[in-house]
Scaffold this motif. Structure first.
Motif, PDB file in Angstrom:
ATOM      1  N   LEU A 200      25.686 -22.315 -37.279  1.00  0.00           N
ATOM      2  CA  LEU A 200      26.386 -23.603 -37.239  1.00  0.00           C
ATOM      3  C   LEU A 200      26.519 -24.152 -35.825  1.00  0.00           C
ATOM      4  N   LYS A 201      26.687 -23.248 -34.870  1.00  0.00           N
ATOM      5  CA  LYS A 201      26.870 -23.652 -33.477  1.00  0.00           C
ATOM      6  C   LYS A 201      25.772 -23.026 -32.634  1.00  0.00           C
ATOM      7  N   PRO A 202      24.718 -23.778 -32.310  1.00  0.00           N
ATOM      8  CA  PRO A 202      23.612 -23.222 -31.517  1.00  0.00           C
ATOM      9  C   PRO A 202      24.085 -22.728 -30.156  1.00  0.00           C
ATOM     10  N   ILE A 203      23.379 -21.753 -29.629  1.00  0.00           N
ATOM     11  CA  ILE A 203      23.655 -21.222 -28.297  1.00  0.00           C
ATOM     12  C   ILE A 203      22.716 -21.895 -27.299  1.00  0.00           C
ATOM     13  N   MET A 204      23.273 -22.405 -26.206  1.00  0.00           N
ATOM     14  CA  MET A 204      22.498 -23.051 -25.161  1.00  0.00           C
ATOM     15  C   MET A 204      22.366 -22.094 -23.983  1.00  0.00           C
ATOM     16  N   LEU A 205      21.121 -21.881 -23.555  1.00  0.00           N
ATOM     17  CA  LEU A 205      20.842 -21.028 -22.411  1.00  0.00           C
ATOM     18  C   LEU A 205      20.211 -21.870 -21.305  1.00  0.00           C
ATOM     19  N   GLY A 206      20.845 -21.889 -20.147  1.00  0.00           N
ATOM     20  CA  GLY A 206      20.273 -22.584 -19.012  1.00  0.00           C
ATOM     21  C   GLY A 206      19.166 -21.774 -18.369  1.00  0.00           C
ATOM     22  N   PRO A 207      18.439 -22.347 -17.438  1.00  0.00           N
ATOM     23  CA  PRO A 207      17.369 -21.623 -16.750  1.00  0.00           C
ATOM     24  C   PRO A 207      17.891 -20.339 -16.096  1.00  0.00           C
ATOM     25  N   GLY A 208      17.219 -19.223 -16.370  1.00  0.00           N
ATOM     26  CA  GLY A 208      17.599 -17.947 -15.789  1.00  0.00           C
ATOM     27  C   GLY A 208      18.755 -17.239 -16.466  1.00  0.00           C
ATOM     28  N   GLU A 209      19.335 -17.814 -17.496  1.00  0.00           N
ATOM     29  CA  GLU A 209      20.498 -17.208 -18.146  1.00  0.00           C
ATOM     30  C   GLU A 209      20.080 -16.184 -19.204  1.00  0.00           C
ATOM     31  N   VAL A 210      20.988 -15.234 -19.457  1.00  0.00           N
ATOM     32  CA  VAL A 210      20.774 -14.178 -20.446  1.00  0.00           C
ATOM     33  C   VAL A 210      21.947 -14.167 -21.413  1.00  0.00           C
ATOM     34  N   TRP A 211      21.650 -14.074 -22.707  1.00  0.00           N
ATOM     35  CA  TRP A 211      22.692 -13.953 -23.740  1.00  0.00           C
ATOM     36  C   TRP A 211      22.548 -12.619 -24.445  1.00  0.00           C
ATOM     37  N   ARG A 212      23.685 -11.976 -24.757  1.00  0.00           N
ATOM     38  CA  ARG A 212      23.662 -10.697 -25.460  1.00  0.00           C
ATOM     39  C   ARG A 212      24.621 -10.725 -26.642  1.00  0.00           C
ATOM     40  N   GLY A 213      24.222 -10.066 -27.716  1.00  0.00           N
ATOM     41  CA  GLY A 213      25.068  -9.926 -28.892  1.00  0.00           C
ATOM     42  C   GLY A 213      24.620  -8.726 -29.705  1.00  0.00           C
ATOM     43  N   SER A 214      25.476  -8.248 -30.592  1.00  0.00           N
ATOM     44  CA  SER A 214      25.126  -7.051 -31.351  1.00  0.00           C
ATOM     45  C   SER A 214      25.845  -7.014 -32.689  1.00  0.00           C
ATOM     46  N   GLN A 215      25.302  -6.186 -33.576  1.00  0.00           N
ATOM     47  CA  GLN A 215      25.915  -5.876 -34.865  1.00  0.00           C
ATOM     48  C   GLN A 215      26.080  -4.360 -34.976  1.00  0.00           C
ATOM     49  N   HIS A 216      27.196  -3.936 -35.577  1.00  0.00           N
ATOM     50  CA  HIS A 216      27.468  -2.519 -35.773  1.00  0.00           C
ATOM     51  C   HIS A 216      27.687  -2.246 -37.265  1.00  0.00           C
ATOM     52  N   LEU A 217      26.972  -1.276 -37.786  1.00  0.00           N
ATOM     53  CA  LEU A 217      27.199  -0.784 -39.145  1.00  0.00           C
ATOM     54  C   LEU A 217      27.770   0.623 -39.013  1.00  0.00           C
ATOM     55  N   HIS A 218      29.090   0.722 -39.218  1.00  0.00           N
ATOM     56  CA  HIS A 218      29.790   1.987 -39.004  1.00  0.00           C
ATOM     57  C   HIS A 218      30.044   2.696 -40.317  1.00  0.00           C
ATOM     58  N   ASN A 219      29.763   3.983 -40.349  1.00  0.00           N
ATOM     59  CA  ASN A 219      29.989   4.810 -41.523  1.00  0.00           C
ATOM     60  C   ASN A 219      31.311   5.565 -41.371  1.00  0.00           C
ATOM     61  N   PRO A 220      32.367   5.170 -42.110  1.00  0.00           N
ATOM     62  CA  PRO A 220      33.660   5.844 -41.975  1.00  0.00           C
ATOM     63  C   PRO A 220      33.857   6.962 -42.995  1.00  0.00           C
ATOM     64  N   ASN A 221      32.770   7.372 -43.665  1.00  0.00           N
ATOM     65  CA  ASN A 221      32.906   8.246 -44.832  1.00  0.00           C
ATOM     66  C   ASN A 221      32.624   9.715 -44.533  1.00  0.00           C
TER      67      ASN A 221
ATOM     68  N   GLY B 208      30.731  -4.702 -37.819  1.00  0.00           N
ATOM     69  CA  GLY B 208      31.297  -5.246 -36.589  1.00  0.00           C
ATOM     70  C   GLY B 208      30.296  -6.075 -35.815  1.00  0.00           C
ATOM     71  N   ARG B 209      30.786  -6.833 -34.856  1.00  0.00           N
ATOM     72  CA  ARG B 209      29.900  -7.697 -34.070  1.00  0.00           C
ATOM     73  C   ARG B 209      30.452  -7.891 -32.669  1.00  0.00           C
ATOM     74  N   ASP B 210      29.560  -8.204 -31.743  1.00  0.00           N
ATOM     75  CA  ASP B 210      29.895  -8.613 -30.379  1.00  0.00           C
ATOM     76  C   ASP B 210      29.014  -9.811 -30.031  1.00  0.00           C
ATOM     77  N   GLY B 211      29.581 -10.804 -29.366  1.00  0.00           N
ATOM     78  CA  GLY B 211      28.802 -11.951 -28.917  1.00  0.00           C
ATOM     79  C   GLY B 211      28.696 -13.064 -29.930  1.00  0.00           C
ATOM     80  N   PHE B 212      28.473 -12.749 -31.170  1.00  0.00           N
ATOM     81  CA  PHE B 212      28.346 -13.750 -32.226  1.00  0.00           C
ATOM     82  C   PHE B 212      29.722 -14.256 -32.652  1.00  0.00           C
ATOM     83  N   ASP B 213      29.807 -15.569 -32.934  1.00  0.00           N
ATOM     84  CA  ASP B 213      31.067 -16.164 -33.387  1.00  0.00           C
ATOM     85  C   ASP B 213      31.149 -16.270 -34.902  1.00  0.00           C
ATOM     86  N   GLU B 214      30.019 -16.176 -35.594  1.00  0.00           N
ATOM     87  CA  GLU B 214      29.988 -16.440 -37.036  1.00  0.00           C
ATOM     88  C   GLU B 214      29.562 -15.201 -37.815  1.00  0.00           C
TER      89      GLU B 214
END
Length: 384
Positions: free
Chosen positions: A362-383, A329-335
């Motif tokens: 493919l699509k760079p992220i642009m951060l303006g002065p003082g801005e913060v970007w967050r994203g994450s990856q999840h590796l879930h064990n359903p077993n 799973g992912r949050d924040g990332f588009d690709e």
């Protein structure tokens, strides 16, 4: 070559995947009070075998400062291994100062734990241990001066939680010249491993960045592995992404290696599509650059490297050989980047893995002065 999450103490130091240059950052658990940071080299080569002169880490300081949260520390040469463990048997291993996650063992339905990450350890030209695979960050920043640089060395900032519920390990990488701070929070839960990053631009000028959280998931063989849930997702076929800790089969010929390196080094992925077009013309390949996934239960037996641009936030990798699965799973990332080395290699061997990455290639992220970007990856064990 060994394929393991436990590294021999006979190795005196570890190697990154390519030479780097550094800036200094101060922290009390380094005996010389310095850490070093990477500026990306303008030229890529393959394979990457070079020593990174990390400063020795004071393991006693880490034990005294961060004990009591379900994390133990072990020194290996000039490096340190942080071992996270929960009462239910879930464990994760993190290396400092590289930030590489080398192991994630999860409880299974049959009562034992199974390693979900694929990590290899080999000997470099100078006798050093070269580590590849696992989960790593491959981030490339660029300011108005178009000078690319990348965080490569991480400082342990904080540990929270306990062995009963979950453990959070927070790493930080700061560049004082470019005034950019990157945080990487690794969270081990009873049935999940999460890698969360935040990028803060404290400069007065905009910041552009590309990159990925790259995970090598171990499988019995790509032939027995299927991706469930990607049907209808648009994709771009791309060359394999060369990261510091990436694993690429040695049967790629030198000509293709050179072209891959030339492509990914172009201005931190600027000119991406033009580079791909030139490469395809030279190779006279019939393969389409873009397409839509038409298989909801896609077998990963053929060699492939592609970026999905509208994939669902969660999809599942099923390994019928090992009889287990991982929900990605992912949050924040588009690709979503996905690479399979194909099934022409030995099963349960060096190339028995699938590489997935939550990316902004493919699509760079642009951060303006003082801005913060967050994203994450999840590796879930359903077993369980």
């Amino acid at each position: 070559m060994a394929y393991s999450s436990l590294f021999s103490p006979n190795f005196t130091h570890f190697s990154s995947a390519r030479p780097i240059s550094h800036h200094l950052y101060y922290h009390p658990y380094l005996s010389s009070t310095s850490l070093q940071y990477n500026k990306i080299r303008k030229e890529l080569s393959f394979p990457y075998v070079a020593s990174v002169p990390y400063q020795p880490i004071n393991v006693d300081y880490l034990e005294g400062e961060f004990s009591g949260h379900g994390v133990t520390f072990e020194g290996i040469g000039d490096n340190c291994v942080a071992k996270m463990g929960l009462d239910n048997g879930s464990t994760a291993t993190l290396m400092l100062p590289s930030g590489l996650i080398t192991s994630y063992k999860a409880p299974m339905w049959h009562g034992s734990t199974v390693e979900l990450l694929h990590t290899s350890v080999s000997e470099g030209d100078d006798g050093e241990a070269v580590i590849q695979g696992g989960v790593s960050l491959a981030l490339n920043y660029e300011d108005d001066n178009e000078v690319p640089w990348s965080p490569s060395t991480w400082v342990l900032r904080d540990i929270r939680g306990n062995s009963k519920d979950s453990i959070k390990v927070e790493l930080i990488s700061s560049d004082t010249d470019n005034m950019v701070e990157t945080r990487h929070i690794v969270t081990l839960g009873e049935d999940i491993l999460t890698s969360e990053i935040s990028v803060t631009n404290s400069n007065s000028s905009p910041l552009q960045w590309t990159g990925s959280i790259i995970s090598h998931l171990t499988v019995s063989s790509p032939e027995a592995t299927y991706a469930l849930g990607l049907e209808g997702s648009n994709f771009h076929n791309v060359p394999p992404f060369l990261s510091n800790f990436g694993i690429i089969p040695s049967d790629l010929d030198e000509e293709n290696d050179s072209k891959i390196g030339q492509l990914w080094k172009q201005m931190g992925l600027k000119g991406f599509f033009s580079g791909l077009g030139q490469r395809n013309k030279k190779n006279a390949r019939e393969e389409e650059m873009e397409g839509e996934e038409d298989d909801g239960y896609k077998q990963l037996n053929e060699q492939m490297s592609r970026i999905y641009t509208c994939a669902p936030r969660f999809f599942t990798l099923i390994d019928r050989g090992r009889r287990n699965s991982v929900v990605v799973g992912r949050d924040g990332f588009d690709e979503v980047y996905m690479y399979s080395p194909g099934s022409s290699h030995e099963i349960y061997g060096e190339y028995s893995f699938i590489c997935v990455g939550q990316s902004t290639m493919l699509k760079p992220i642009m951060l303006g002065p003082g801005e913060v970007w967050r994203g994450s990856q999840h590796l879930h064990n359903p077993n369980m």
